[in-house]
Scaffold this motif. Structure first.
Motif, PDB file in Angstrom:
ATOM      1  N   THR A  20      -3.641  11.845-104.334  1.00 62.96           N
ATOM      2  CA  THR A  20      -3.557  12.520-103.053  1.00 62.96           C
ATOM      3  C   THR A  20      -2.199  12.447-102.276  1.00 62.96           C
ATOM      4  N   ALA A  21      -1.728  11.087-102.342  1.00 60.55           N
ATOM      5  CA  ALA A  21      -0.387  10.720-102.068  1.00 60.55           C
ATOM      6  C   ALA A  21       0.698  11.527-102.719  1.00 60.55           C
ATOM      7  N   TYR A  22       0.569  11.580-103.982  1.00 54.90           N
ATOM      8  CA  TYR A  22       1.600  12.309-104.818  1.00 54.90           C
ATOM      9  C   TYR A  22       1.645  13.962-104.531  1.00 54.90           C
ATOM     10  N   GLN A  23       0.499  14.145-104.323  1.00 53.85           N
ATOM     11  CA  GLN A  23       0.291  15.933-103.945  1.00 53.85           C
ATOM     12  C   GLN A  23       1.101  15.893-102.324  1.00 53.85           C
ATOM     13  N   THR A  24       1.059  14.953-101.723  1.00 48.79           N
ATOM     14  CA  THR A  24       1.469  14.959-100.393  1.00 48.79           C
ATOM     15  C   THR A  24       2.884  15.107-100.487  1.00 48.79           C
ATOM     16  N   LEU A  25       3.513  14.407-101.485  1.00 52.55           N
ATOM     17  CA  LEU A  25       5.078  14.136-101.821  1.00 52.55           C
ATOM     18  C   LEU A  25       5.386  15.608-102.509  1.00 52.55           C
ATOM     19  N   ILE A  26       4.626  16.183-103.275  1.00 57.10           N
ATOM     20  CA  ILE A  26       4.902  17.466-103.850  1.00 57.10           C
ATOM     21  C   ILE A  26       5.014  18.618-102.781  1.00 57.10           C
ATOM     22  N   THR A  27       4.124  18.456-101.759  1.00 65.19           N
ATOM     23  CA  THR A  27       4.045  19.383-100.755  1.00 65.19           C
ATOM     24  C   THR A  27       5.158  19.268 -99.915  1.00 65.19           C
ATOM     25  N   LEU A  28       5.496  17.960 -99.631  1.00 66.78           N
ATOM     26  CA  LEU A  28       6.831  17.766 -98.592  1.00 66.78           C
ATOM     27  C   LEU A  28       7.970  18.296 -99.277  1.00 66.78           C
ATOM     28  N   SER A  29       8.108  18.229-100.652  1.00 66.31           N
ATOM     29  CA  SER A  29       9.253  18.954-101.497  1.00 66.31           C
ATOM     30  C   SER A  29       9.399  20.350-101.360  1.00 66.31           C
ATOM     31  N   GLU A  30       8.064  20.872-101.593  1.00 64.27           N
ATOM     32  CA  GLU A  30       7.934  22.508-101.563  1.00 64.27           C
ATOM     33  C   GLU A  30       8.221  22.888-100.009  1.00 64.27           C
ATOM     34  N   GLN A  31       7.836  22.322 -99.140  1.00 62.16           N
ATOM     35  CA  GLN A  31       8.138  22.653 -97.808  1.00 62.16           C
ATOM     36  C   GLN A  31       9.471  22.494 -97.212  1.00 62.16           C
ATOM     37  N   ALA A  32      10.244  21.476 -97.841  1.00 56.36           N
ATOM     38  CA  ALA A  32      11.512  21.276 -97.620  1.00 56.36           C
ATOM     39  C   ALA A  32      12.459  22.460 -98.305  1.00 56.36           C
ATOM     40  N   GLU A  33      12.067  22.593 -99.608  1.00 52.64           N
ATOM     41  CA  GLU A  33      12.817  23.650-100.398  1.00 52.64           C
ATOM     42  C   GLU A  33      12.505  24.962 -99.603  1.00 52.64           C
ATOM     43  N   LYS A  34      11.406  25.446 -99.050  1.00 51.88           N
ATOM     44  CA  LYS A  34      11.010  26.594 -98.415  1.00 51.88           C
ATOM     45  C   LYS A  34      12.197  26.751 -97.232  1.00 51.88           C
ATOM     46  N   ALA A  35      12.102  25.606 -96.410  1.00 49.46           N
ATOM     47  CA  ALA A  35      12.703  25.472 -95.213  1.00 49.46           C
ATOM     48  C   ALA A  35      14.307  25.852 -95.718  1.00 49.46           C
ATOM     49  N   ALA A  36      14.889  25.420 -96.505  1.00 52.99           N
ATOM     50  CA  ALA A  36      16.389  25.239 -96.955  1.00 52.99           C
ATOM     51  C   ALA A  36      16.576  26.840 -97.419  1.00 52.99           C
ATOM     52  N   LEU A  37      15.764  27.258 -98.356  1.00 57.38           N
ATOM     53  CA  LEU A  37      15.859  28.823 -98.623  1.00 57.38           C
ATOM     54  C   LEU A  37      15.690  29.566 -97.326  1.00 57.38           C
ATOM     55  N   ASP A  38      14.839  29.549 -96.596  1.00 58.38           N
ATOM     56  CA  ASP A  38      14.558  30.548 -95.571  1.00 58.38           C
ATOM     57  C   ASP A  38      15.804  30.319 -94.469  1.00 58.38           C
ATOM     58  N   ALA A  39      16.583  28.873 -94.668  1.00 59.59           N
ATOM     59  CA  ALA A  39      17.934  29.038 -93.862  1.00 59.59           C
ATOM     60  C   ALA A  39      19.122  29.496 -94.277  1.00 59.59           C
ATOM     61  N   GLY A  40      18.938  29.959 -95.638  1.00 59.69           N
ATOM     62  CA  GLY A  40      19.982  30.539 -96.074  1.00 59.69           C
ATOM     63  C   GLY A  40      20.650  29.640 -97.476  1.00 59.69           C
ATOM     64  N   VAL A  41      20.270  28.477 -97.532  1.00 59.79           N
ATOM     65  CA  VAL A  41      20.945  27.653 -98.440  1.00 59.79           C
ATOM     66  C   VAL A  41      20.746  28.342 -99.922  1.00 59.79           C
ATOM     67  N   ASP A  42      21.628  28.238-100.767  1.00 58.06           N
ATOM     68  CA  ASP A  42      21.740  28.865-101.939  1.00 58.06           C
ATOM     69  C   ASP A  42      20.923  27.709-102.946  1.00 58.06           C
ATOM     70  N   PRO A  43      20.030  28.404-104.008  1.00 54.88           N
ATOM     71  CA  PRO A  43      19.024  27.234-104.529  1.00 54.88           C
ATOM     72  C   PRO A  43      19.832  26.543-105.548  1.00 54.88           C
ATOM     73  N   LEU A  44      21.015  26.717-105.908  1.00 55.85           N
ATOM     74  CA  LEU A  44      21.725  25.825-106.572  1.00 55.85           C
ATOM     75  C   LEU A  44      22.441  24.679-105.716  1.00 55.85           C
ATOM     76  N   SER A  45      22.411  24.783-104.313  1.00 58.87           N
ATOM     77  CA  SER A  45      22.630  23.729-103.662  1.00 58.87           C
ATOM     78  C   SER A  45      21.672  22.569-103.450  1.00 58.87           C
ATOM     79  N   ILE A  46      20.380  23.218-103.475  1.00 55.68           N
ATOM     80  CA  ILE A  46      19.242  22.540-103.535  1.00 55.68           C
ATOM     81  C   ILE A  46      19.242  21.501-104.739  1.00 55.68           C
ATOM     82  N   GLU A  47      19.471  22.130-106.064  1.00 55.74           N
ATOM     83  CA  GLU A  47      19.409  21.281-107.200  1.00 55.74           C
ATOM     84  C   GLU A  47      20.740  20.461-107.188  1.00 55.74           C
ATOM     85  N   LEU A  48      21.826  20.730-106.553  1.00 60.98           N
ATOM     86  CA  LEU A  48      22.870  19.696-106.514  1.00 60.98           C
ATOM     87  C   LEU A  48      22.337  18.468-105.351  1.00 60.98           C
TER      88      LEU A  48
END
Length: 146
Positions: A13-41
């Protein structure tokens, strides 16, 4: 190498929470207009600094699949000395280093004009999440086989 408890399965459950955090952070970055490659960088740079072979292999592969060049990946550790990265990418890489080395950088990354407040905040969350994954993978001794 000593066998360690795999944290992802020991407390799923803790690991799933970390996965959810990562997904939400990525979504927020994409929604803010961050290029997907910048996220990978950000993920690659933090994983380099932390010495996480498991996450490095994963995110280098992800970056290549998204169109990143091997030349740019090769120079990420020396990004400040190259002209390969845009101002926004340079700000993202600085954020990765700021968050990963927080005890020595004291939140010193300058976002400048390259990122909006929303982009910088989302990228900091991306960096926080990948640092969490790095610690899970390293402390669990995730196997990294060719």
């Amino acid at each position: 190498m000593a066998v360690r408890t795999l944290l992802n399965t020991a407390v799923p459950t803790a690991y799933q929470t970390l996965i959810t955090l990562s997904e939400q952070a990525e979504k927020a970055a994409l929604d803010a207009g961050v290029d997907p490659l910048s996220i990978e960088l950000v993920r690659i740079r933090a994983s380099q600094l932390n010495g996480c072979g498991f996450c490095l292999r994963m995110h280098v592969r992800d970056a290549l699949a998204k169109g990143e060049s091997t030349d740019r990946i090769a120079v990420i550790p020396a990004w400040r000395e190259t002209a390969y990265f845009s101002p926004a990418e340079r700000a993202a890489l600085a954020i990765a280093e700021e968050i990963t080395n927080i005890s020595s950088t004291a939140a010193s990354a300058d976002d400048g004009d390259a990122l909006t407040v929303a982009q910088a905040a989302a990228l900091r969350w991306v960096a926080i999440a990948i640092n969490g994954f790095n610690r899970v993978a390293i402390s669990s001794h995730y196997a990294v086989k060719p």
